[in-house]
Design a protein around this motif. Structure first.
Motif, PDB file in Angstrom:
ATOM      1  N   UNK A 116       0.848  -1.178   0.000  1.00 23.49           N
ATOM      2  CA  UNK A 116       0.000   0.000   0.000  1.00 23.49           C
ATOM      3  C   UNK A 116       0.887   1.231   0.000  1.00 23.49           C
ATOM      4  N   UNK A 117       0.292   2.416   0.143  1.00 29.68           N
ATOM      5  CA  UNK A 117       1.053   3.662   0.199  1.00 29.68           C
ATOM      6  C   UNK A 117       0.584   4.494   1.382  1.00 29.68           C
ATOM      7  N   UNK A 118       1.470   5.333   1.904  1.00 29.15           N
ATOM      8  CA  UNK A 118       1.125   6.163   3.047  1.00 29.15           C
ATOM      9  C   UNK A 118       0.242   7.333   2.658  1.00 29.15           C
ATOM     10  N   UNK A 238      -7.526   2.955  10.571  1.00 28.35           N
ATOM     11  CA  UNK A 238      -7.151   3.530  11.865  1.00 28.35           C
ATOM     12  C   UNK A 238      -5.894   2.880  12.431  1.00 28.35           C
ATOM     13  N   UNK A 239      -5.786   1.576  12.287  1.00 29.68           N
ATOM     14  CA  UNK A 239      -4.636   0.858  12.841  1.00 29.68           C
ATOM     15  C   UNK A 239      -3.347   1.323  12.166  1.00 29.68           C
ATOM     16  N   UNK A 240      -3.369   1.436  10.833  1.00 28.05           N
ATOM     17  CA  UNK A 240      -2.186   1.904  10.111  1.00 28.05           C
ATOM     18  C   UNK A 240      -1.825   3.326  10.520  1.00 28.05           C
ATOM     19  N   UNK A 241      -2.822   4.189  10.622  1.00 29.51           N
ATOM     20  CA  UNK A 241      -2.560   5.576  11.009  1.00 29.51           C
ATOM     21  C   UNK A 241      -1.923   5.647  12.391  1.00 29.51           C
ATOM     22  N   UNK A 483      -6.773  -6.022   1.014  1.00 31.27           N
ATOM     23  CA  UNK A 483      -7.058  -5.574   2.373  1.00 31.27           C
ATOM     24  C   UNK A 483      -6.083  -4.483   2.806  1.00 31.27           C
ATOM     25  N   UNK A 484      -6.604  -3.308   3.135  1.00 30.74           N
ATOM     26  CA  UNK A 484      -5.799  -2.215   3.637  1.00 30.74           C
ATOM     27  C   UNK A 484      -4.978  -1.485   2.594  1.00 30.74           C
ATOM     28  N   UNK A 485      -5.113  -1.841   1.315  1.00 32.25           N
ATOM     29  CA  UNK A 485      -4.266  -1.239   0.283  1.00 32.25           C
ATOM     30  C   UNK A 485      -4.971  -0.085  -0.420  1.00 32.25           C
ATOM     31  N   UNK A 486      -4.210   0.956  -0.699  1.00 29.93           N
ATOM     32  CA  UNK A 486      -4.727   2.101  -1.450  1.00 29.93           C
ATOM     33  C   UNK A 486      -4.492   1.971  -2.945  1.00 29.93           C
TER      34      UNK A 486
END
Length: 538
Positions: A116-118, A238-241, A483-486
């Motif tokens: 993913x990316x930030x 939220x978890x990644x942030x 999952x979770x990827x932008x």
């Protein structure tokens, strides 16, 4: 009257002392829970029995799964359901079994997650090919048998725009601090190795009740048992942030009582114990401890005790009693024959020096984490080092998160940490499941592409060999597609190599080893794929 007596043995290596403590316990009262013999803990888990530090160790049974959640706030779960951030409300008891999700294993290693990316990927599209390598000796321990798989997770990021696009790529992976020395992914960009920054998410699991507890409690750790637990954990972002953001600020002042210069008649009483007793207003004062073995509490009364250091037992020599809120005021010190601290078993000749000071809680936690690392030679084990992959700062932050989310600072402490014993929290931080992120810059040229490859050894999901399970010997692997990827994926493929070492026992990929089908296209609309194999023994 509500009384809780907690007796703990930390590093007590003399079997006679253990027997004496057990006999003492049987004479008077049933103690609520036990701590590990710290010297044995790493050995037991290293042998593959990680469940002992979760459900089995504290609650005398296995953890139950990803079901139910009240979130990280610590709100009481409905009907005694487990609580935690990685909840799976739709699949009680785990991710389910059968064709959709595969076997629910006793030890779940987590899925392979997508890149993913930030930040906003700015129109980048992505192609992905993931390869499992089942060659022997691919694992970090270089064993000759087949165990786990080498994973190559490769991406082509395409830039259809007329300007270069630079993003911070994030490669998420499920792991634990204690395993990173062997399992940290390596990253290349266009074939060149790149430096990465490692970020650690908080404890990914939750808490569940002790087997048979009435009313239900939150005494046991509850590890995630399916990919759906990771979905609940990651899909909101939220978890990644939180992982990429600042850790909790523990700058509040506390009062610290440090115990030192110990003396006791160990020749006569090998388990000589010292206790400190006082009264508190439970609404105005909270107590944390480090280096203490026992705790007794009853409506404002507190008594904390420790085995007087004798230079033989492997336990912290630093003994701290940490007061949050109003100070404790007058306290009483008393020596006892052993950790039972029972009336009539008081002894003379037990002494120490008590030093009182004020400090910021973050400085105290720093001291505790340093002492834990040095006292148990965790630096020597390579789990935490000054240079990484797990730095001391990362480890200390994770302990602070556990204290803030589930301990005394949460406002609704889990029962597991309600006694305020920091020893448990700082040790368990090393072994708890979490999602970690490798961050690195990637530039896709205008109208062109860039190749990113992440390589790692992946532990399998499995059932313990001693469990008698019909699934013992199987190894499970999961893949999530988005999952979770932008990123905007236009294609995904999966492949297997060195398959002569394994047989497939379950899957939904479409591999057919007998027909030579070892590479398949994935349906981008599917969230999850699973693969289960059994090694072929020679």
């Amino acid at each position: 009257m509500r009384a809780e007596r907690l007796f703990r043995v930390l590093g007590l290596t003399d079997p006679a002392l253990v027997e004496e403590a057990l006999e003492t316990r049987a004479r008077r009262v049933e103690w609520k829970r036990w701590a590990a013999l710290a010297a044995c803990l790493a050995l037991v888990i290293g042998l593959g029995f990680g469940w002992l530090v979760t459900g089995g160790f504290r609650g005398y049974g296995m953890s139950g799964g990803d079901s139910g959640s009240a979130g990280a706030s610590g709100d009481a779960p409905a009907d005694g359901a487990p609580i935690g951030p990685g909840a799976d409300p739709g699949e009680p008891g785990g991710g389910g079994s059968g064709a959709e999700d595969g076997t629910v294993f006793m030890s779940y290693a987590g899925p392979v997650l997508p890149l993913t990316t930030a930040e906003d990927p700015a129109g980048l599209t992505a192609e992905r090919e993931l390869t499992w390598d089942f060659a022997r000796e691919t694992n970090g321990y270089r064993e000759s048998r087949q165990w786990g798989a080498g994973v190559t997770d490769a991406y082509i990021l395409r830039n259809p725009t007329e300007a270069d696009v630079t993003v911070t790529a994030l490669y998420p992976f499920a792991g634990r601090f204690a395993d990173l020395a062997e399992e940290l992914p390596a990253v290349t960009v266009d074939g060149e190795a790149v430096e990465t920054a490692l970020y650690a998410g908080a404890y990914a699991g939750g808490f569940e009740s002790t087997f048979g507890a009435e009313p239900p409690d939150t005494m046991n750790l509850m590890e995630l048992t399916s990919w759906r637990g990771y979905k609940a954990l990651l899909e909101s972002g939220t978890y990644q942030a939180q992982a990429l953001g600042d850790g909790p600020a523990l700058d509040m002042p506390v009062t610290v009582y440090e115990f030192s210069d110990f003396s006791a008649p160990h020749e006569q009483y090998p388990a000589a114990t010292q206790a400190v007793s006082f009264e508190i207003d439970e609404d105005a004062t909270k107590i944390l401890t480090y280096g203490f073995n026992g705790c007794e509490q009853d409506e404002g009364f507190r008594r904390y005790s420790y085995f007087v250091p004798d230079g033989k037992r492997h336990e912290p020599k630093v003994k701290l009693l940490i007061v949050l809120g109003e100070d404790v005021g007058t306290y009483t010190l008393q020596g006892y024959q052993d950790g039972g601290c029972y009336p009539g078993e008081e002894i003379e000749g037990v002494s120490c020096t008590v030093t009182r000071r004020t400090a910021a809680l973050d400085a105290v936690l720093e001291l505790v984490c340093r002492d834990c690392m040095e006292g148990y030679d965790i630096y020597g084990e390579g789990w935490v080092t000054e240079d990484g992959p797990v730095t001391f700062g990362m480890y200390r932050r994770a302990a602070a998160e556990l204290l803030s989310q589930y301990g005394a600072l949460s406002g609704a402490s889990m029962d597991r940490y309600a006694d305020g014993r920091l020893d448990d929290m700082v040790m368990e931080t090393l072994w708890q499941d979490r999602v970690l992120y490798l961050a690195f810059p990637v530039t896709a040229p205008a109208g062109g592409s860039v190749e990113v490859e992440c390589s790692l050894w992946k532990e399998p999901s499995f059932d313990f060999a001693c469990s008698g399970s019909e699934n013992a010997g199987l190894q499970g692997y999961d893949l999530t597609t988005r999952l979770g990827s932008s990123l905007d994926f236009t294609r995904q493929r999966a492949a297997l190599v060195n398959t002569e070492n394994v047989e497939i026992t379950g899957q939904d990929f479409g591999f057919d080893l007998e027909a030579g089908v070892t590479a398949v296209e994935l349906d981008l609309e599917r969230e999850h794929y699973y693969l289960e194999i059994r090694p072929i023994t020679e």
